[in-house]
Write a protein that holds these residues in place. Sequence first.
Motif, short mmCIF file in Angstrom:
data_model
loop_
_atom_site.label_atom_id
_atom_site.label_comp_id
_atom_site.label_asym_id
_atom_site.label_seq_id
_atom_site.Cartn_x
_atom_site.Cartn_y
_atom_site.Cartn_z
N LEU A 124 0.83 -1.21 0.00
CA LEU A 124 0.00 0.00 0.00
C LEU A 124 0.86 1.25 0.00
N ALA A 125 1.92 1.25 0.81
CA ALA A 125 2.81 2.42 0.86
C ALA A 125 3.52 2.62 -0.47
N GLY A 126 4.00 1.51 -1.05
CA GLY A 126 4.71 1.61 -2.31
C GLY A 126 3.82 2.04 -3.46
N PHE A 127 2.62 1.47 -3.52
CA PHE A 127 1.71 1.84 -4.60
C PHE A 127 1.25 3.29 -4.46
N SER A 128 1.00 3.71 -3.22
CA SER A 128 0.60 5.10 -2.99
C SER A 128 1.69 6.05 -3.46
N LEU A 129 2.96 5.72 -3.17
CA LEU A 129 4.07 6.56 -3.61
C LEU A 129 4.17 6.58 -5.14
N TYR A 130 3.97 5.41 -5.76
CA TYR A 130 4.01 5.33 -7.22
C TYR A 130 2.93 6.23 -7.83
N PHE A 131 1.72 6.14 -7.30
CA PHE A 131 0.60 6.91 -7.85
C PHE A 131 0.82 8.40 -7.66
N GLU A 132 1.30 8.80 -6.49
CA GLU A 132 1.51 10.22 -6.21
C GLU A 132 2.69 10.79 -6.97
N THR A 133 3.64 9.93 -7.36
CA THR A 133 4.74 10.38 -8.21
C THR A 133 4.27 10.57 -9.65
N LEU A 134 3.33 9.73 -10.05
CA LEU A 134 2.83 9.76 -11.43
C LEU A 134 1.87 10.92 -11.66
N PHE A 135 0.99 11.20 -10.69
CA PHE A 135 -0.03 12.24 -10.85
C PHE A 135 0.15 13.35 -9.82
N LYS A 153 -4.60 -3.50 7.97
CA LYS A 153 -3.59 -2.88 7.12
C LYS A 153 -3.77 -1.38 7.25
N THR A 154 -2.74 -0.69 7.67
CA THR A 154 -2.84 0.75 7.83
C THR A 154 -2.25 1.43 6.61
N PRO A 155 -3.08 1.88 5.69
CA PRO A 155 -2.55 2.51 4.48
C PRO A 155 -1.97 3.89 4.79
N MET A 156 -0.98 4.27 4.01
CA MET A 156 -0.35 5.57 4.18
C MET A 156 -0.54 6.38 2.90
N PHE A 157 -1.67 7.07 2.81
CA PHE A 157 -1.93 7.90 1.65
C PHE A 157 -1.67 9.35 2.03
N GLY A 158 -1.13 10.10 1.08
CA GLY A 158 -0.82 11.49 1.36
C GLY A 158 -2.02 12.40 1.21
N ASN A 159 -1.99 13.51 1.94
CA ASN A 159 -2.98 14.58 1.82
C ASN A 159 -4.42 14.11 2.05
N VAL A 160 -4.61 13.22 3.03
CA VAL A 160 -5.95 12.74 3.37
C VAL A 160 -6.58 13.68 4.39
#
Length: 334
Positions: A124-135, A153-160
Motif C-alpha cells: 500500500l505504501a509503495g503503490f501510494s508513492l508510485y501513484f503520487e509520483t505519477l499524478f 492494514k494501515t494505508p499511508m496515503f498522502g494529503n488525506v
Amino acid sequence: MPLKFLSFPFLVQENILKNMEFVEVFIMSTLSERTKRSAILARIEVPKLRHVVREKEQSIMIREEKSKTIIKILEIPRLRFRRMWKMNIGNFEIPTKISIKEGKKLSDPEYCLLKVTRIDEAFLAGFSLYFETLFRLKESTKLRMEFIKSAVKTPMFGNVNEVVLSGETLTMDDLNSFLTHYPNLDVLRIKQAVNGKLNNKSRMVKVENVWLSNAGQFGMNLLTKFTGQIIGLCKVDLVESVESNLNKIIRKWINNEGYQNLVSVYAEKDFDSERRIFIQTDQVFDQLPIKWFNPTERQEHVVYTTKVFGGTLEIGFHGDSCYDVIRKKCLSNS
C-alpha cells in the motif's frame, strides 16, 4: 497502426498524455522506464480522489459529479501468470498482473485491474508513492476503509483530510493507532461501534468534524471532551446522568472554558435500546442564564453547509423547550 510514442519530442508526448484517460496514462507508465518518466514529467493533475480499502481489495476512484473507479487492486494469494509487471517498492519488486476491465454497467468506463499475491502495508505504501509520483493531486483525498482486526492494514496515503471507517468494532487503541497516521483530519466518520474511553490526549477529540453512526455509550464520552466544530451522534446511549453532563457542557461554553470552536451538535438516541431514558430539559438548564427563544429577534431556521453531513443541514428553533443560552462577557446568543 502502432504509434511510435517514444520517437516524438517530449512536448508532443506531453500533449498526447494530457489528452488520455487517467487509466491509460497509468498503463503507459507500466510499459517501460522511459514511458514512466514521460508520464511523470507531463505532471498530469487529477481531481479529488477516494481510496477504498477492504480486506483483500483496494480501489482508487475519481470524485467528480459521479465517482468512477480508475484502478482496482485484488489480493489473490495463489496467483499464477506468465507476464507480469514488477512494481518497484524500495529495494524489492512486487509481481503484478495488469488487465483492463469494463465497469459493472455498460455505460461505466474501463478501469485498470491489478492482481497481486498480497496486499500488505509495504504494498500500500509503495503503490501510494508510485501513484503520487505519477499524478499531481489538485485537492485533498478521502479514505474509506473497512477495518478488520484479523487483517489490519494501515494505508499511508498522502494529503488525506476525510476518513470513513466501517467493519468490526473498534477499540480506542486501534483507533488511536490509526489516527497517528492521519493527524490532520478534517472529517472522521465511523460506522461501527467504538469500545473504550477517551482521555484528553486522544487524537479523536481534536478532529474538527466527527460523525458516529453507532455511538452507544462512547458518544457521550466523546461529547464531554470534544474540541472540534461539528459532532453527530446516532444511536447514542443516554446514561443516567445525561442531564448533568449536558449542563456541564453548556456551562463550560457559557464561561468560555471549553467548546470555543463548537458549531453544532446532533444527537439521536438508540430507539432499539431496552433502556428508556428521556432527557429532562428543566434539569439540563438548571441554574443556567437562559431565556425563551424569540423568533422576532432572529430567524427560526438556519441552513448551513457542513462536510460531516455531506451537504446542507437545516436547524429549526420551535416548541416549548427551545431556549437561548446567554454567554458571559460577549453576551452572544446561541
